[in-house]
Scaffold this motif. Structure first.
Motif, mmCIF file in Angstrom:
data_model
loop_
_atom_site.group_PDB
_atom_site.id
_atom_site.type_symbol
_atom_site.label_atom_id
_atom_site.label_comp_id
_atom_site.label_asym_id
_atom_site.label_seq_id
_atom_site.Cartn_x
_atom_site.Cartn_y
_atom_site.Cartn_z
ATOM 1 N N PRO A 77 0.835 -1.212 0.000
ATOM 2 C CA PRO A 77 0.000 0.000 0.000
ATOM 3 C C PRO A 77 0.864 1.254 0.000
ATOM 4 C CG PRO A 77 0.100 -0.934 2.204
ATOM 5 C CD PRO A 77 0.876 -1.863 1.309
ATOM 6 N N THR A 78 0.325 2.340 -0.539
ATOM 7 C CA THR A 78 1.019 3.622 -0.542
ATOM 8 C C THR A 78 0.524 4.477 0.624
ATOM 9 O OG1 THR A 78 -0.644 4.544 -2.046
ATOM 10 C CG2 THR A 78 1.292 3.534 -3.040
ATOM 11 N N GLN A 79 1.129 5.661 0.775
ATOM 12 C CA GLN A 79 0.790 6.517 1.906
ATOM 13 C C GLN A 79 -0.642 7.043 1.833
ATOM 14 O OE1 GLN A 79 3.758 9.581 2.106
ATOM 15 N NE2 GLN A 79 5.328 8.224 2.962
ATOM 16 N N ASP A 80 -1.147 7.246 0.611
ATOM 17 C CA ASP A 80 -2.513 7.766 0.477
ATOM 18 C C ASP A 80 -3.568 6.665 0.513
ATOM 19 O OD1 ASP A 80 -1.923 6.585 -1.900
ATOM 20 O OD2 ASP A 80 -2.322 8.344 -3.146
ATOM 21 N N GLY A 81 -3.160 5.436 0.812
ATOM 22 C CA GLY A 81 -4.121 4.343 0.938
ATOM 23 C C GLY A 81 -4.334 3.538 -0.321
#
Length: 289
Positions: A77-81
């Motif tokens: 997953p990335t930081q923005d979800g």
């Protein structure tokens, strides 16, 4: 004689005892194991080669796929979800064979659509990657040729399969892939690719696994026979002549309408202007008295 009878009686009692039953059972198990090892050595070798294939697939996965999908296929997953790479647990070897076999994976960069390109891995490497991903969790296996081929059918059976497949395709697939399977645009940067001329195995796997924006048509939605019928219909499109003349790639009424208005009417307007510009004009001469 009495002595012999007593000895035989003791032996028969011991044979009927629980210890003798256990001994017979152990001897039977040992004999069965020995016979299995003697007559089925190939299965043991197959298991060993499968373990080697999984190990080879994991090595390839860590080098080429782990950055997006995680070291254990759990996804990243990335930081923005959002998901950089989805989890591969449970996708099965069929998804790997489709994505890697058509060159869609590895992707050059994350995006809404993975375009088809020449594959990076060999067939053996793709099989090893599929074996490793399949070991992460149960999922669809790579289909056998008998699952999607119409070989062995009579002409009547094949025509019936094409008719059934056409009905299924027109109901479920034309909204995205066009009535001729020529593909089309979709929102948010996606598109439905052209599926004319695609290898039948990959069409079957795409129906089975639902890659990218495509919905999943598992065996609960479309049976294996119905998937085979859809593939038979798509194969028949390549044999069907274009009765309307120049079909413009079968992209539908919009490009055909544009061609009619811009090309056909444009030519007529241009011809009218040319005729008007080059028509001989009559001049009146003054009649002198």
């Amino acid at each position: 004689m009495r002595l012999l009878n007593r000895s035989a009686g003791r032996l028969s009692r011991h044979r009927r005892g629980p210890v003798a039953g256990l001994v017979v059972l152990l001897l039977g198990l040992l004999m069965a194991g020995g016979l299995y090892a003697a007559f089925a050595p190939a299965q043991a070798d197959s298991s060993a080669s499968s373990e080697e294939q999984v190990a080879q697939g994991r090595d390839l996965f860590l080098v080429s796929c782990a950055f997006c999908h995680g070291q254990n296929g759990e996804g990243v997953p990335t930081q923005d979800g959002n998901q950089l790479g989805p989890s591969l647990v449970g996708v099965g070897a069929a998804a790997v064979d489709f994505q890697v076999g058509t060159g869609r994976m590895p992707m050059v960069q994350p995006g809404a659509q993975a375009p088809e390109k020449p594959p990076v891995f060999t067939d053996d490497e793709i099989a090893a990657l599929g074996a490793y991903v399949a070991s992460l969790g149960p999922g669809p296996a790579v289909p056998d040729e008998s699952d999607y081929s119409t070989e062995g059918m009579t002409d009547e059976e094949r025509q019936a399969a094409i008719v059934r497949g056409g009905q299924i395709f027109l109901t479920n697939c034309t909204a995205c892939h066009n009535f001729e399977g020529s593909g089309g645009a979709m929102p948010r940067g996606g598109y439905a690719p052209k599926i004319r001329g695609v290898e039948p195995r990959y069409i079957y796997e795409a129906l089975l696994t639902g890659p990218q924006n495509m919905p999943n048509f598992g065996n609960g939605n479309l049976s294996p026979d119905e998937k085979r019928d859809v593939i038979a219909y798509l194969g028949s499109l390549d044999e069907m002549p274009s009765y309307g003349g120049f079909g413009l790639g079968g992209l539908g009424p919009v490009p055909e309408g544009l061609a009619a208005w811009i090309g056909g009417i444009g030519i007529l307007v241009g011809a009218a202007v040319w005729i008007a510009a080059h028509t001989t004009r009559s001049s009146k001469k003054k009649v002198e008295a």
